[in-house]
Design a protein around this motif. Structure first.
Motif, PDB file in Angstrom:
ATOM      1  N   LEU A   1      -5.130  -0.113   3.134  1.00 30.13           N
ATOM      2  CA  LEU A   1      -4.943  -1.415   3.769  1.00 30.13           C
ATOM      3  C   LEU A   1      -6.275  -2.138   3.951  1.00 30.13           C
ATOM      4  CD1 LEU A   1      -2.214  -1.094   6.553  1.00 30.13           C
ATOM      5  CD2 LEU A   1      -2.183  -2.544   4.536  1.00 30.13           C
TER       6      LEU A   1
ATOM      7  N   PRO B   1      -2.947   5.710   4.317  1.00 33.58           N
ATOM      8  CA  PRO B   1      -2.317   4.585   5.021  1.00 33.58           C
ATOM      9  C   PRO B   1      -3.282   3.665   5.750  1.00 33.58           C
ATOM     10  CG  PRO B   1      -1.923   6.643   6.187  1.00 33.58           C
ATOM     11  CD  PRO B   1      -2.554   7.010   4.891  1.00 33.58           C
TER      12      PRO B   1
ATOM     13  N   THR C   1       0.818  -1.215   0.000  1.00 33.86           N
ATOM     14  CA  THR C   1       0.000   0.000   0.000  1.00 33.86           C
ATOM     15  C   THR C   1       0.851   1.264   0.000  1.00 33.86           C
ATOM     16  OG1 THR C   1      -0.147  -0.125   2.428  1.00 33.86           O
ATOM     17  CG2 THR C   1      -1.913  -1.153   1.161  1.00 33.86           C
TER      18      THR C   1
ATOM     19  N   ALA D   1      -0.333   1.705   9.883  1.00 33.73           N
ATOM     20  CA  ALA D   1      -0.459   0.257   9.698  1.00 33.73           C
ATOM     21  C   ALA D   1      -0.127  -0.492  10.982  1.00 33.73           C
ATOM     22  CB  ALA D   1       0.451  -0.196   8.557  1.00 33.73           C
TER      23      ALA D   1
ATOM     24  N   PRO E   1       3.207  -1.768   4.291  1.00 33.83           N
ATOM     25  CA  PRO E   1       2.885  -0.352   4.096  1.00 33.83           C
ATOM     26  C   PRO E   1       4.083   0.420   3.556  1.00 33.83           C
ATOM     27  CG  PRO E   1       3.417  -0.736   6.381  1.00 33.83           C
ATOM     28  CD  PRO E   1       3.502  -2.085   5.691  1.00 33.83           C
TER      29      PRO E   1
END
Length: 480
Positions: free
Chosen positions: A159, A155, A150, A185, A177
């Motif tokens: 996800l 963020p 991602t 994350a 991440p």
């Protein structure tokens, strides 16, 4: 609420690990200050995470859809209960204004809620037979271990839009991440732990993207790659996936046109443009990058847009009154400056804004409107990813369609017109996966999100979003 400067770990097989590794600094782009560190994981850690997910897959995939939904619903509840901590973390690590961050947490949680229910609707089929003594069925099975990569700009939502359907379908997940914004994350992973997910079902690796990619592309236990990021990286992943014929979902670059026809509600068009263009300081894959306005309303639109943009407050996203935060880093700022310098050198006129601001260690660029634009300018050829609204004059619907489609990308587009016939005909000509008609914010968990052409493969969200994590298995049953 402030987040302490501290070291964060990554999670593999239900354990927080990586404290012995070298670290990566995470900095606040509003002031350049270090707000934390994460482990710089490499191939060893990626391999361990894949193995953990592989070992957890058998038992997780055998659970009922209702059972898996229970875990997701608990995660959804925890995200809402911890909205403020998640939002503050997000704002500190990537600069998004706090009210936008709060909105993203709600948006991210909505994907978990949506797919908790959608997982119960993975239906097989009984197909009419062509021959006596046979029964034909289609069974649905989870694809397997999923690697989710991602970007930094959303963020949380990027996800959950991947892990939600994957987990609901019965897959296990390894999350990677962006190193620019990994802390959100980590916080989500903590909530997964609190929700009680069995060890190995959800894993988090921080660190080197290239080393992570080497592992997931070469490890045959990884059956699905879901990636959001640049088209250039997406093309590399496509090439790397060939050896093991990996299942890929790619949400790649965009260069969204926004068209304002002469019968548009100009005030509504300005409102939609500001909402699309300046959200997250223009650092969204679906934000309006190229604005095409009919000559009859061109001057009026520019005047009203400039006034609206001048009312936007630029600053540190932790300030509740701020509308536009910093860019993610110096490279992002340099790109915006390069685009603006090119446009002005070729005859563009700055209506408002147009200057960088790096006082106090931040990487800011003023919310900007620039007119007298033409297609020779870099700003109309490349995605700026910054708070710059370039406005080009058009004379017809046909010209609008031609210019809008004159790009290798096809993620999102926007059209403002009050005429249903004109809007319908124009949108039918646009090669974009998402179109906002009199709407600057089309995203929602219940609809498909994805692009055409070089903007990606597959769709996320909606009922299509879970299909990406399901395999169809045809079963022919002989009864004689």
């Amino acid at each position: 609420m402030a987040v302490k400067t501290e070291h964060y770990s990554m999670s593999i097989a239900g354990k927080w690990v990586g404290d012995e590794l070298d670290t990566l600094d995470v900095t606040n782009p509003a002031n350049g200050k270090n707000i934390g560190t994460v482990p710089n994981g490499g191939e060893k850690e990626a391999d361990q995470a894949v193995q953990a997910a592989h070992e957890a897959f058998a038992s997780w995939s055998e659970r009922t859809s209702h059972d898996r939904a229970g875990y997701l619903k608990k995660l959804h509840q925890l995200m809402l209960e911890n909205q403020e901590e998640l939002a503050q973390t997000m704002t500190l690590e990537m600069g998004k204004p706090i009210n936008e961050s709060r909105g993203e947490v709600n948006y991210a949680a909505s994907f978990i809620e949506w797919f908790a229910e959608e997982g119960k609707r993975i239906y097989g089929e009984t197909v009419p037979t062509h021959k006596e003594g046979k029964r034909l069925q289609v069974w649905k099975k989870p694809v397997g271990v999923v690697a989710a990569i991602t970007p930094w700009n959303f963020p949380a939502a990027m996800l959950t839009r991947k892990m939600g359907p994957a987990l609901a379908a019965g897959c296990t997940v390894v999350m990677k991440p962006s190193s620019d914004s990994p802390l959100t994350a980590v916080k989500l992973m903590e909530l997964c732990e609190q929700a009680g997910f069995p060890k190995g079902v959800v894993n988090l690796v921080t660190g080197s993207s290239s080393k992570f990619a080497n592992v997931i592309m070469s490890n045959s236990n990884v059956r699905k790659i879901t990636f959001t990021g640049s088209t250039d990286v997406g093309k590399i992943l496509i090439k790397q996936s060939a050896e093991h014929v990996k299942n890929l979902s790619l949400e790649l670059g965009g260069h969204a046109p926004l068209v304002v026809l002469d019968d548009a509600d100009v005030d509504l068009a300005v409102k939609g443009t500001v909402a699309s263009k300046f959200r997250n300081a223009g650092q969204t894959c679906i934000c309006a990058n190229r604005i095409y306005v009919h000559e009859k309303v061109y001057d009026t639109f520019n005047d009203k847009l400039a006034k609206a943009v001048e009312n936007l407050k630029l600053g540190d996203g932790q300030d509740e009154s701020v509308d536009v935060g910093p860019l993610i880093n110096q490279d992002g700022l340099d790109k915006v400056k390069r685009h603006m310098q090119d446009a002005v050198s070729k005859g563009a006129t700055v209506v408002t804004g147009g200057e960088p601001n790096t006082e106090g260690g931040g990487v800011f660029y003023e919310p900007t409107v620039v007119k007298d634009i033409d297609e020779s300018m870099v700003v109309m050829q490349e995605e700026t990813f910054g708070p710059v609204a370039p406005v080009q004059k058009i004379t017809s619907d046909e010209e609008a369609a031609r210019l809008a489609n004159d790009t290798p990308y096809g993620l999102a587009a926007y059209v403002f017109t009050e005429n249903v016939a004109r809007g319908t005909k124009l949108i039918e000509k646009l090669d974009f996966g998402i179109v906002g008609w009199n709407d600057g914010g089309p995203s929602a968990p219940q609809v498909p999100f994805g692009g055409m052409k070089e903007s990606g493969i597959g769709r996320e969200g909606g009922h299509e979003g879970i299909d990406a994590f399901i395999e169809s298995q045809y079963v022919s049953i002989g009864l004689e």
